[in-house]
Design an enzyme around this catalytic site. Structure first.
Site, PDB file in Angstrom:
ATOM      1  N   PRO A   2       1.237  -0.487   0.233  1.00 45.60           N
ATOM      2  CA  PRO A   2      -0.031   0.030  -0.081  1.00 45.60           C
ATOM      3  C   PRO A   2       0.814   1.723  -0.114  1.00 45.60           C
ATOM      4  O   PRO A   2       1.896   1.385   0.244  1.00 45.60           O
ATOM      5  CB  PRO A   2      -0.993  -0.060   1.367  1.00 45.60           C
ATOM      6  CG  PRO A   2      -0.568  -1.422   1.701  1.00 45.60           C
ATOM      7  CD  PRO A   2       0.443  -1.892   1.417  1.00 45.60           C
ATOM      8  N   GLU A   3       0.444   2.506  -0.383  1.00 45.62           N
ATOM      9  CA  GLU A   3       0.928   3.541  -1.076  1.00 45.62           C
ATOM     10  C   GLU A   3       0.144   4.536   0.275  1.00 45.62           C
ATOM     11  O   GLU A   3      -0.626   4.179   0.885  1.00 45.62           O
ATOM     12  CB  GLU A   3       0.970   4.123  -2.122  1.00 45.62           C
ATOM     13  CG  GLU A   3       2.362   2.591  -3.250  1.00 45.62           C
ATOM     14  CD  GLU A   3       2.075   3.819  -4.195  1.00 45.62           C
ATOM     15  OE1 GLU A   3       2.157   4.670  -4.831  1.00 45.62           O
ATOM     16  OE2 GLU A   3       2.009   2.689  -5.150  1.00 45.62           O
ATOM     17  N   LYS A  53       4.599   5.100   5.311  1.00 49.74           N
ATOM     18  CA  LYS A  53       4.130   4.009   5.227  1.00 49.74           C
ATOM     19  C   LYS A  53       4.379   2.789   6.617  1.00 49.74           C
ATOM     20  O   LYS A  53       3.717   2.121   6.640  1.00 49.74           O
ATOM     21  CB  LYS A  53       4.608   2.689   4.545  1.00 49.74           C
ATOM     22  CG  LYS A  53       4.485   3.393   2.282  1.00 49.74           C
ATOM     23  CD  LYS A  53       5.450   2.401   2.033  1.00 49.74           C
ATOM     24  CE  LYS A  53       4.626   2.713   0.751  1.00 49.74           C
ATOM     25  NZ  LYS A  53       5.700   2.602   0.054  1.00 49.74           N
ATOM     26  N   GLN A  70       5.247  -3.316   6.066  1.00 51.10           N
ATOM     27  CA  GLN A  70       5.702  -4.213   5.267  1.00 51.10           C
ATOM     28  C   GLN A  70       4.869  -4.161   4.732  1.00 51.10           C
ATOM     29  O   GLN A  70       4.387  -4.140   3.762  1.00 51.10           O
ATOM     30  CB  GLN A  70       6.966  -4.753   5.526  1.00 51.10           C
ATOM     31  CG  GLN A  70       7.629  -3.940   7.052  1.00 51.10           C
ATOM     32  CD  GLN A  70       8.003  -5.241   7.791  1.00 51.10           C
ATOM     33  OE1 GLN A  70       8.109  -5.980   8.650  1.00 51.10           O
ATOM     34  NE2 GLN A  70      10.176  -4.335   7.377  1.00 51.10           N
ATOM     35  N   ARG A 125      14.338   9.105   9.439  1.00 52.28           N
ATOM     36  CA  ARG A 125      15.091   8.861   7.807  1.00 52.28           C
ATOM     37  C   ARG A 125      13.743   8.982   7.062  1.00 52.28           C
ATOM     38  O   ARG A 125      14.121  10.041   5.150  1.00 52.28           O
ATOM     39  CB  ARG A 125      16.101   7.481   7.461  1.00 52.28           C
ATOM     40  CG  ARG A 125      16.168   7.005   6.288  1.00 52.28           C
ATOM     41  CD  ARG A 125      16.993   5.464   5.882  1.00 52.28           C
ATOM     42  NE  ARG A 125      15.533   4.400   6.319  1.00 52.28           N
ATOM     43  CZ  ARG A 125      15.894   3.996   7.052  1.00 52.28           C
ATOM     44  NH1 ARG A 125      16.107   3.947   8.425  1.00 52.28           N
ATOM     45  NH2 ARG A 125      14.420   2.909   7.495  1.00 52.28           N
ATOM     46  N   ASN A 169       4.953   2.731  -6.151  1.00 50.11           N
ATOM     47  CA  ASN A 169       5.032   2.656  -7.269  1.00 50.11           C
ATOM     48  C   ASN A 169       3.906   3.688  -8.648  1.00 50.11           C
ATOM     49  O   ASN A 169       4.112   3.699  -9.554  1.00 50.11           O
ATOM     50  CB  ASN A 169       4.979   1.125  -7.725  1.00 50.11           C
ATOM     51  CG  ASN A 169       5.053   0.552  -9.524  1.00 50.11           C
ATOM     52  OD1 ASN A 169       6.956   1.425  -9.426  1.00 50.11           O
ATOM     53  ND2 ASN A 169       4.763   0.016  -9.906  1.00 50.11           N
ATOM     54  N   ARG A 253      11.239  -1.933 -10.469  1.00 49.68           N
ATOM     55  CA  ARG A 253       9.596  -1.902 -10.778  1.00 49.68           C
ATOM     56  C   ARG A 253       8.577  -1.889 -12.173  1.00 49.68           C
ATOM     57  O   ARG A 253       9.108  -1.597 -12.548  1.00 49.68           O
ATOM     58  CB  ARG A 253       8.911  -1.147  -9.267  1.00 49.68           C
ATOM     59  CG  ARG A 253       9.576  -0.963  -7.954  1.00 49.68           C
ATOM     60  CD  ARG A 253       9.111  -2.342  -7.300  1.00 49.68           C
ATOM     61  NE  ARG A 253       7.933  -2.138  -6.865  1.00 49.68           N
ATOM     62  CZ  ARG A 253       7.169  -1.193  -6.477  1.00 49.68           C
ATOM     63  NH1 ARG A 253       8.263  -0.188  -5.240  1.00 49.68           N
ATOM     64  NH2 ARG A 253       6.074  -1.304  -5.643  1.00 49.68           N
TER      65      ARG A 253
END
Length: 263
Positions: A2-3, A53, A70, A125, A169, A253
């Protein structure tokens, strides 16, 4: 995976179920989290935040549950007392009098204090979240032109959570189609008009996906307002120019694009 729009919509559903309600029972699968079960019982969830995410579930006693789905993790909402039919492995259960939220299959789960939130490796990060309403196109443009990112090809940059959190993606594919660029471009090579268009699209398209539907069904269009223009549409005609959409691989991808109008 999932985005950002799908993660935020999931967080909205979890908040609607339990936010502001006393927790009547708390259960964790992992031994290191067991001591927190009694500490959280009777507390309330004050908000559920997304950082790309990752989900941050904030409690009234100052603790925060960090979870990253994840590839396989999934949250579900059930009526309290309901026994869900699933073969997934339960990791977290947060129960109120009427609703319960369950996290299955995830392995990246931690309990953090307010101080630990500021030093967590992933959270340090990750870049600004595209669904954060405070993030502006001007700030995105500055980030594109920064020494850290200006020499990166968009094929990889738009998948890098350190650049902008929440992209993935399908968003990469749709954003680059919207601005008529290929994945091989770099920010340093764009003119002012291209930079401005890309800076806006990097925010507008994820936000439109979230507000109109926010659920990833990779074989169907996204709601009435946001729909896939090229993603999973190889072999079809491009609605902008009539060229045939093609599929290739970029940064390991699947990548969909129109060779006729994306230059």
């Amino acid at each position: 995976m999932p985005e950002g729009p799908e993660i935020r919509r999931a967080a909205d559903n979890l908040e609607a179920a339990i936010k502001g309600k006393p927790l009547t029972d708390v259960w964790f699968a992992f031994a290191q989290l067991k001591p927190y079960e009694s500490q959280l019982t009777g507390q309330i969830v004050t908000r559920i935040e997304t950082r790309g995410k990752a989900l941050l579930t904030h409690f009234s006693n100052g603790l925060t549950l960090y979870s990253h789905n994840q590839l396989y993790g999934v949250w579900r909402v059930i009526d309290t007392g309901e026994i869900p039919k699933t073969t997934r492995i339960l990791r977290v259960r947060l129960q109120t009098a009427d609703k319960t939220i369950l996290l299955y299959s995830a392995s990246d789960i931690e309990m953090l204090t307010a101080e630990q939130l500021t030093t967590h490796p992933f959270l340090q990060r990750v870049g600004p979240d595209v669904l954060d309403a405070r993030l502006t196109p001007e700030e995105v443009k500055a980030r594109l032109l920064s020494p850290r990112f200006r020499n990166r090809q968009f094929s990889g940059l738009l998948l890098d959570q350190a650049f902008l959190a929440g992209l993935g993606n399908y968003l990469r594919v749709e954003i680059l189609w919207q601005v008529g660029l290929t994945g091989q471009h770099k920010a340093k090579d764009l003119n002012e008009a291209q930079l401005n268009a890309l800076s806006h699209a990097l925010l507008d398209i994820p936000r439109l996906s979230y507000t109109t539907r926010g659920q990833a069904d990779e074989n169907k269009h996204h709601g009435a307002l946001f729909r896939f223009k090229v993603f999973h549409r190889d072999g079809e005609a491009c609605e902008r120019c009539g060229g045939i959409i093609e599929k290739t691989t970029l940064s390991s991808r699947p990548f969909y694009w129109c060779p006729h109008c994306q230059k």
